[in-house]
Design a protein around this motif. Structure first.
Motif, PDB file in Angstrom:
ATOM      1  N   LEU A  96       0.840  -1.201   0.000  1.00  0.00           N
ATOM      2  CA  LEU A  96       0.000   0.000   0.000  1.00  0.00           C
ATOM      3  C   LEU A  96       0.872   1.247   0.000  1.00  0.00           C
ATOM      4  O   LEU A  96       1.965   1.243   0.592  1.00  0.00           O
ATOM      5  CB  LEU A  96      -0.887   0.019   1.249  1.00  0.00           C
ATOM      6  CG  LEU A  96      -2.016  -0.986   1.238  1.00  0.00           C
ATOM      7  CD1 LEU A  96      -1.748  -2.097   2.227  1.00  0.00           C
ATOM      8  CD2 LEU A  96      -3.328  -0.316   1.567  1.00  0.00           C
ATOM      9  N   VAL A  97       0.407   2.313  -0.644  1.00  0.00           N
ATOM     10  CA  VAL A  97       1.123   3.587  -0.614  1.00  0.00           C
ATOM     11  C   VAL A  97       0.209   4.598   0.068  1.00  0.00           C
ATOM     12  O   VAL A  97      -0.888   4.875  -0.414  1.00  0.00           O
ATOM     13  CB  VAL A  97       1.494   4.058  -2.038  1.00  0.00           C
ATOM     14  CG1 VAL A  97       2.212   5.396  -1.999  1.00  0.00           C
ATOM     15  CG2 VAL A  97       2.373   3.009  -2.710  1.00  0.00           C
ATOM     16  N   LEU A  98       0.661   5.108   1.222  1.00  0.00           N
ATOM     17  CA  LEU A  98      -0.173   5.996   2.040  1.00  0.00           C
ATOM     18  C   LEU A  98       0.538   7.303   2.301  1.00  0.00           C
ATOM     19  O   LEU A  98       1.750   7.410   2.088  1.00  0.00           O
ATOM     20  CB  LEU A  98      -0.451   5.347   3.405  1.00  0.00           C
ATOM     21  CG  LEU A  98      -1.101   3.986   3.458  1.00  0.00           C
ATOM     22  CD1 LEU A  98      -1.055   3.468   4.890  1.00  0.00           C
ATOM     23  CD2 LEU A  98      -2.536   4.093   3.010  1.00  0.00           C
ATOM     24  N   SER A  99      -0.208   8.304   2.842  1.00  0.00           N
ATOM     25  CA  SER A  99       0.522   9.490   3.273  1.00  0.00           C
ATOM     26  C   SER A  99      -0.164  10.262   4.379  1.00  0.00           C
ATOM     27  O   SER A  99       0.483  10.881   5.190  1.00  0.00           O
ATOM     28  CB  SER A  99       0.744  10.444   2.113  1.00  0.00           C
ATOM     29  OG  SER A  99      -0.486  11.039   1.781  1.00  0.00           O
ATOM     30  N   GLY A 100      -1.503  10.266   4.407  1.00  0.00           N
ATOM     31  CA  GLY A 100      -2.173  11.195   5.321  1.00  0.00           C
ATOM     32  C   GLY A 100      -2.371  12.510   4.589  1.00  0.00           C
ATOM     33  O   GLY A 100      -3.489  12.876   4.244  1.00  0.00           O
ATOM     34  N   LYS A 101      -1.300  13.203   4.309  1.00  0.00           N
ATOM     35  CA  LYS A 101      -1.378  14.497   3.637  1.00  0.00           C
ATOM     36  C   LYS A 101      -1.599  14.321   2.135  1.00  0.00           C
ATOM     37  O   LYS A 101      -1.112  13.364   1.535  1.00  0.00           O
ATOM     38  CB  LYS A 101      -0.065  15.260   3.850  1.00  0.00           C
ATOM     39  CG  LYS A 101      -0.019  16.671   3.277  1.00  0.00           C
ATOM     40  CD  LYS A 101      -0.414  17.715   4.320  1.00  0.00           C
ATOM     41  CE  LYS A 101      -0.401  19.110   3.743  1.00  0.00           C
ATOM     42  NZ  LYS A 101      -1.578  19.370   2.916  1.00  0.00           N
TER      43      LYS A 101
END
Lengths: 263, 161
Positions: free
Chosen positions: B16-21
């Motif tokens: 998975l590729v995540l960031s929040g922002k």
């Protein structure tokens, strides 16, 4: 004629569908609500919302301005406005907004720890947004600027269904993928009958501090082209300047700390 | 236990590729990572669960492609120079690429479940899942739907700001 028959069917359908929706009710004491949105993340909504609120107050010191951070998942306003702490409660059990630079602010960021994630589904988000709108002692405001999260989902729908909005400002960078999302954002506001006041082109150009050479890192004038397509005004063109980011990170937004700069 | 032949049974690793922002480069990184893995000879797929702002079709220049059905579900779109990376995104299901998807959580959750279980990925070494900004419905639903398939983990993208 068949067209008036069609219209009658459409009206009836709209009436039936709207029965299930929340009734739109203005926030007591708030004259006009302006939302700052984009569709795309990271284009400068919070930065723009903060500086718009400060500019409105600076342009006319008789106006009272409030700033609501509706980005439940990534609230940036506390940091940018240099505010921290849990809001007090009034005798009527409303939350008192925190104030800095004369602007009354409310954000999810005041209700949770700085690094605590908010991993909530839509229904909980809806109820949080309602609280941030209605259970705050805003007082008498001429303008309430609302900073929206990225996307076109629950928060945007909840806000536009709950309160009357005077207008929406859409922020974008000139980059293609940002414009695609900004276009969707504009279409979303059209669907929920919120007038779009115009587009803001952010991060339009970078000037090298040493040799003054200008580079359009995110492309040139993409937002102006989109504005033409959508028949909207360009409300502003903001360069990519290190000062804007620095002043926001340190809680002294550029409109306050460097009012004379290009930004 | 899982049924014998699910659509994700042939996928070795899920990332998975995540960031929040928002706006920090998740989609860009997902795309570049997929291309890099492909150059290293791996079989790669990309699942774009950003329903409101699907950027990957445009980045790979396939925004005008359509999705077809087969016996096991949806056939992903094949992209890249050798058409060897498979991609699924809501971008392919829209009538026009700039149509807005203005949905509440439950509807998003339903589509994400379908994207996870009903796309015929076939045999892949890596499935990269690009997510939208935030930590909301899309993320909760994606992780819940993927949990039985034991994803390898998540890559967090951020800028220094």
């Amino acid at each position: 004629s068949s067209s008036s028959g069609d219209e009658a069917v459409r009206d009836k359908r709209a009436r039936i569908l709207s029965r299930g929706l929340p009734k739109q009710k203005p926030i007591e004491g708030v004259k006009q609500v302006v939302v700052v949105a984009s569709g795309k993340g990271g284009v400068g909504k919070s930065t723009t919302a903060v500086n718009i609120a400060l500019a409105l107050a600076a342009n006319d010191s008789t106006k009272e301005v409030g700033l609501l951070d509706a980005d439940i998942y990534g609230p940036s306003i506390p940091k940018m406005m240099n505010l921290k702490g849990n809001p007090e409660l009034t005798p009527k059990n409303l939350m008192r907004p925190l104030k800095n630079y004369g602007i009354a602010c409310m954000s999810m960021g005041f209700l949770i720890e700085e690094t605590a994630p908010v991993v909530w589904r839509g229904l909980m988000v809806m109820s949080a947004v309602e609280k941030l709108l209605r259970q705050v002692d805003w007082g008498q405001l001429d303008y309430l600027v609302i900073d929206m999260p990225p996307g076109t989902g629950d928060v945007q729908l909840s806000v536009s269904q709950n309160i009357p909005i005077a207008g929406a400002v859409i922020v974008s960078t000139p980059q293609d993928v940002a414009l695609l999302d900004a276009h969707k954002g504009a279409e979303m506001f059209r669907k929920v009958h919120v007038p779009v006041l115009g587009l803001v082109q952010n991060m339009s150009v970078f000037q090298c501090p040493k040799c003054k050479h200008e580079t359009h890192i995110f492309g040139a004038d993409g937002v102006r082209d989109l504005a033409k397509t959508l028949e909207l005004d360009i409300l502003g063109d903001i360069p990519l300047h290190v000062n804007i980011r620095e002043t926001c990170d340190s809680g002294q937004p550029v409109v306050i700390s460097q009012p004379q700069s290009d930004a | 236990t899982l049924p014998e032949r699910t659509n994700l049974a042939g996928v070795q690793h899920i990332l998975l590729v995540l960031s929040g922002k928002g706006g920090v480069g998740k989609s860009t990184l997902s795309t570049e990572l997929a291309l890099a893995l492909r150059s290293a000879g791996k079989r790669v797929g990309i699942l774009d669960v950003d329903l409101c702002g699907p950027s990957i079709p445009r980045m790979l220049r396939v925004q005008d492609s359509a999705v077809h059905q087969c016996d096991s579900g949806w056939v992903p779109v094949f992209v890249g120079q050798d058409k060897a990376i498979s991609l699924m995104s809501i971008g392919f299901l829209l009538e026009r690429p700039d149509d807005a998807v203005v949905w509440r959580g439950p509807k998003k959750n339903a589509l994400i479940k379908q994207f996870v279980t009903d796309v015929a990925w076939g045999d892949l070494d890596f499935l990269i899942v690009d997510t939208p900004p935030g930590t909301s419905d899309e993320h909760i639903s994606t992780v819940e739907a993927l949990r039985p398939y034991k994803p390898l983990g998540a890559i967090l993208v951020t800028t220094p700001q």
